[in-house]
Scaffold this motif. Structure first.
Motif, PDB file in Angstrom:
ATOM      1  N   ARG A   2       0.852  -1.191   0.000  1.00  0.00           N
ATOM      2  CA  ARG A   2       0.000   0.000   0.000  1.00  0.00           C
ATOM      3  C   ARG A   2       0.881   1.231   0.000  1.00  0.00           C
ATOM      4  O   ARG A   2       1.816   1.331   0.793  1.00  0.00           O
ATOM      5  N   CYS A   8      -4.868  11.152  -2.074  1.00  0.00           N
ATOM      6  CA  CYS A   8      -5.933  10.147  -2.068  1.00  0.00           C
ATOM      7  C   CYS A   8      -5.937   9.246  -0.838  1.00  0.00           C
ATOM      8  O   CYS A   8      -6.903   8.513  -0.629  1.00  0.00           O
ATOM      9  N   ARG A  11      -3.328   3.617  -0.852  1.00  0.00           N
ATOM     10  CA  ARG A  11      -3.881   2.918  -2.016  1.00  0.00           C
ATOM     11  C   ARG A  11      -3.010   1.718  -2.350  1.00  0.00           C
ATOM     12  O   ARG A  11      -1.814   1.695  -2.074  1.00  0.00           O
ATOM     13  N   ASP A  12      -3.597   0.727  -3.012  1.00  0.00           N
ATOM     14  CA  ASP A  12      -2.861  -0.450  -3.450  1.00  0.00           C
ATOM     15  C   ASP A  12      -1.862  -0.068  -4.536  1.00  0.00           C
ATOM     16  O   ASP A  12      -2.131   0.813  -5.371  1.00  0.00           O
ATOM     17  N   GLU A  15      -2.550   0.603  -8.408  1.00  0.00           N
ATOM     18  CA  GLU A  15      -3.038   1.872  -8.947  1.00  0.00           C
ATOM     19  C   GLU A  15      -1.905   2.750  -9.481  1.00  0.00           C
ATOM     20  O   GLU A  15      -2.152   3.773 -10.097  1.00  0.00           O
ATOM     21  N   HIS A  58       0.582   7.997  -9.829  1.00  0.00           N
ATOM     22  CA  HIS A  58      -0.730   7.503  -9.391  1.00  0.00           C
ATOM     23  C   HIS A  58      -1.692   7.544 -10.588  1.00  0.00           C
ATOM     24  O   HIS A  58      -2.545   8.421 -10.703  1.00  0.00           O
ATOM     25  N   GLY A  61      -5.566   7.235  -9.884  1.00  0.00           N
ATOM     26  CA  GLY A  61      -6.038   8.099  -8.806  1.00  0.00           C
ATOM     27  C   GLY A  61      -5.910   9.559  -9.205  1.00  0.00           C
ATOM     28  O   GLY A  61      -6.477   9.990 -10.206  1.00  0.00           O
TER      29      GLY A  61
END
Length: 91
Positions: A2, A8, A11-12, A15, A58, A61
């Motif tokens: 992560r 954001c 996130r994994d 992404e 990203h 995102g």
């Protein structure tokens, strides 16, 4: 894994797109010896074991470039910041 995106949130890693080490800078094409400098820039990279500041995009995102501090031995991420100063980041 992560990644803590400053905009954001966590996130994994799926992404993101990985670029690599954040340290190398693009050589000046007009400088003397530019051909050798570009060869070194493109092909000769270190592969350190331990903490490394890396560039991640990203893509799924906020579409911002991040500098992520990651330990290459354990994949532990210590933090992430925008690759450009906040005033330059378009949201």
């Amino acid at each position: 894994m992560r990644i803590p995106c400053p905009y954001c949130g966590p996130r994994d890693s799926s992404e993101f797109s990985y670029l690599g080490d954040a340290a190398p800078t693009r050589p000046d094409p007009a400088a003397p010896g530019a051909e050798d400098a570009f060869f070194d820039y493109v092909y000769l990279r270190d592969n350190p074991a331990g903490p490394l500041e890396e560039l991640w995009f990203h893509a799924s995102g906020c579409r911002q470039w991040l500098k992520v501090l990651r330990d290459t031995r354990t994949h532990l991420i210590s933090g992430a910041v925008f690759a450009r100063p906040k005033a330059e980041v378009a949201r």
